[in-house]
Write an enzyme that holds these catalytic residues in place. Structure first.
Site, short mmCIF file in Angstrom:
data_model
loop_
_atom_site.label_atom_id
_atom_site.label_comp_id
_atom_site.label_asym_id
_atom_site.label_seq_id
_atom_site.Cartn_x
_atom_site.Cartn_y
_atom_site.Cartn_z
N PRO A 2 0.82 -1.20 0.00
CG PRO A 2 -0.73 -1.50 1.72
CD PRO A 2 0.55 -2.03 1.18
CD GLU A 3 3.67 2.80 -4.01
OE1 GLU A 3 3.78 3.95 -4.44
OE2 GLU A 3 4.15 1.81 -4.60
NE ARG A 112 6.68 -10.18 3.05
CZ ARG A 112 7.38 -9.64 2.06
NH1 ARG A 112 6.78 -9.37 0.92
NH2 ARG A 112 8.63 -9.36 2.21
NE ARG A 151 18.74 15.47 0.47
CZ ARG A 151 17.88 14.73 1.16
NH1 ARG A 151 16.68 15.18 1.43
NH2 ARG A 151 18.22 13.53 1.59
#
Length: 270
Positions: A2-3, A112, A151
């Site tokens: 799930p995102e 899991r 970055r």
DNA sequence: AAGAGACCCTGGATGC
DNA sequence: TGCATCCAGGGTCTCT
């Protein structure tokens, strides 16, 4: 798996059913599901509290309680939440159960066992390091361009870094980069303003489209009502190694970046 | 600061 | 059929 879009779908589905309900008790058969406080304390603090709100931050679900505490849940790879009538037969993979008023239960099913449950009166202990919400008004094109400039990181792993932007995972990072026509191996501060704008659009459009489709179902993900999302039928590159790119007919390639599979089209992502 | 690798888990796919 | 091995990515952590 799930995102952001999948978690958003879960939140929207559960909110109407849970807000206003009371959590009467909790049971748990896999202690490591509970991040903090320890199970006994969590149980003490959560019993007979009313859920006053449910929202999402990144990939976390955040339940507000009338005690001032926040119950925070992360589904990680295989977590599912569903509401069932009290006493429904238990699946082998349900490790944490919230008994609700109205003779129903909120069950946290997680094959899991990577999922986590937190209870805290200070949300920032869990959510404090997250980057901006990609669909919020504060996440402007200008802001993304400045973040990228600051970055020196390979783009794909940077996009799934939750401290950079909250909610993007392996699938939607690849999908967003393909939409933006940008090579996932590019270094963040090498993007010019135009490319950064394309990426910003790619991220927002990809996430919005996925939410409209109810998220993507890959192996374990289900909406709380048990139905599958539809977004997996709309993937541009994810899982399509050696298949033709819909845009340029080039061959989709799979490489490893930041230890994760990365799918992209070398002929139209520059 | 960035990146590599180990680790947490299990089911499913693949290989012999 | 059965067994071993690899792989999937949500993270965190340590080491370089």
């Amino acid at each position: 798996m799930p995102e952001l879009p999948e978690v958003e779908t879960v939140v929207r589905s559960l909110r109407g059913q849970l807000v206003g309900r009371q959590i009467l008790d909790i049971s748990n058969s896999w202690r490591r599901h509970i991040a903090f406080p320890d199970y006994e304390q969590l149980r003490e603090r959560i019993r007979n509290k009313t859920i006053t709100g449910l929202s999402r931050r990144g990939k976390y679900l955040v339940f507000s309680l009338d005690s001032g505490d926040f119950l925070i849940i992360h589904l990680k790879m295989t977590g599912q939440l569903k509401i069932v009538p009290e006493g429904t037969e238990m699946s082998d993979y349900t490790h944490t159960v919230f008994l609700l008023s109205g003779e129903e239960e909120l069950r946290f099913h997680d094959v899991r066992k990577f999922g986590k449950v937190y209870l805290t009166d200070d949300e920032s202990l869990v959510l404090g390091k997250l980057g901006p919400e990609p669909l919020s008004p504060a996440f402007t094109r200008k802001r993304l361009f400045e973040m990228l400039k600051d970055r020196h990181r390979i783009l794909k792993p940077l996009l799934i870094d939750q401290g950079f932007i909250a909610g993007i995972g392996n699938i939607y990072a690849d999908e967003s980069l393909h939409r933006a026509r940008i090579d996932p191996r590019r270094i963040s501060n090498s993007l010019n303003e135009q490319e950064s704008r394309l990426l910003h659009d790619g991220i927002r459009r990809t996430l919005r489209e996925a939410i409209e489709n109810g998220g993507a179902t890959i192996s374990d993900y289900r909406r709380p009502d048990g139905t599958e999302g539809e977004m997996q039928h709309s993937f541009r590159v994810y899982g399509r190694e050696e298949e033709p790119c819909y845009r340029c007919k080039g061959k989709i390639k799979r490489i490893i970046l930041g230890g994760r599979s990365t799918y992209f089209c070398p002929s139209c992502q520059m």
